[in-house]
Scaffold this active site. Sequence first.
Site, short mmCIF file in Angstrom:
data_model
loop_
_atom_site.label_atom_id
_atom_site.label_comp_id
_atom_site.label_asym_id
_atom_site.label_seq_id
_atom_site.Cartn_x
_atom_site.Cartn_y
_atom_site.Cartn_z
CG ASN A 157 -3.58 -10.12 -1.64
OD1 ASN A 157 -3.15 -9.14 -2.24
ND2 ASN A 157 -3.61 -10.19 -0.32
CB SER A 179 1.15 -15.86 2.34
OG SER A 179 1.69 -16.16 3.60
CG ASP A 239 -5.08 -10.33 4.21
OD1 ASP A 239 -5.04 -10.17 2.96
OD2 ASP A 239 -4.82 -9.41 5.01
CG HIS A 243 -0.87 -10.75 3.65
ND1 HIS A 243 -1.54 -9.55 3.83
CD2 HIS A 243 -0.47 -11.14 4.88
CE1 HIS A 243 -1.55 -9.24 5.12
NE2 HIS A 243 -0.91 -10.19 5.78
C1 GRF Z 1 4.14 -5.77 -0.93
O1 GRF Z 1 4.94 -5.74 0.21
C2 GRF Z 1 2.95 -6.65 -0.69
O2 GRF Z 1 3.21 -7.69 0.19
C3 GRF Z 1 1.97 -5.71 -0.11
O3 GRF Z 1 2.20 -4.50 -0.77
C4 GRF Z 1 3.53 -4.43 -1.21
C5 GRF Z 1 3.57 -4.11 -2.66
O4 GRF Z 1 4.78 -3.68 -3.12
N1 GRF Z 1 0.64 -6.21 -0.23
P1 GRF Z 1 4.98 -3.27 -4.64
O5 GRF Z 1 3.91 -2.23 -4.98
O6 GRF Z 1 4.86 -4.49 -5.48
O7 GRF Z 1 6.36 -2.67 -4.70
#
Ligand code: GRF
Length: 224
Positions: A114, A143, A152, A116
């Site tokens: 994932n 991360s 997470d 994050h």
């Molecule tokens: C990213 O900021 C990620 O960290 C979070 O959701 C966002 C996804 O952005 N979990 P995208 O859909 O890849 O533009």
Amino acid sequence: MSNRRLKVAVLVSGSGSNLQVMIDAMQAGTLPIDIIGVISNREDAYAITRANTANIPVAVLSHAPSGKRMSIATFEKHALAQIEAWSPDLVVLAGFMRVLSAEFIHAVPCAMINLHPSLLPAYKGLDTHARVVRSGDQHHGCSVHLVTPELDAGQVLTQAWLSVDAHDTTEGLGKRVQKLEHQLVPATLDLIAKNVLELDAIKAGRTTGLLKLPLRFWLHESQE
Ligand code: GRF
């Protein structure tokens, strides 16, 4: 070290800018991955358009045939069947915004990672950029971690760091972190594909040779 191409399935809920980065690198031949399918839990996710444009199979699992929004249990049942059918080496949650059950996480037949938007273990959960601005922290970033049932909390594999400026706003910080994400995601996939990050060993809690996790990067905040 192997030169395999990693078969990747991606779960999304929104814009899919990180999916796009993966698609671009795959198509440019700079990343040894094949994105074999995308699953979206929202029918209005722009990520679906990005996958369609790249001719990547998409499963939209948002509503039951009755029109009712899919429960997480039904989503997981269909998503698991789809993942088993695609048989990926790796599942990537890239902006996937639903919390997955322990049963699903254990049932997925490969490693799952994932992305994050914080320097875990700091700022698990939502609204990370606003919380960092309020805290006055000096550092922030993003991360990539293994997905485990605790939210997470799985082993952090890689992180990209930045220094928070006194005048950073929540929105501005979010944009700065997103630029880092767009470099961290392909860099991490490359390390996994090349078996520098041995996910099976890391999952099993076995030593990772010379590497001390997480790998920390200070990346250029490139203009996009
Ligand atoms: C990213 O900021 C990620 O960290 C979070 O959701 C966002 C996804 O952005 N979990 P995208 O859909 O890849 O533009």
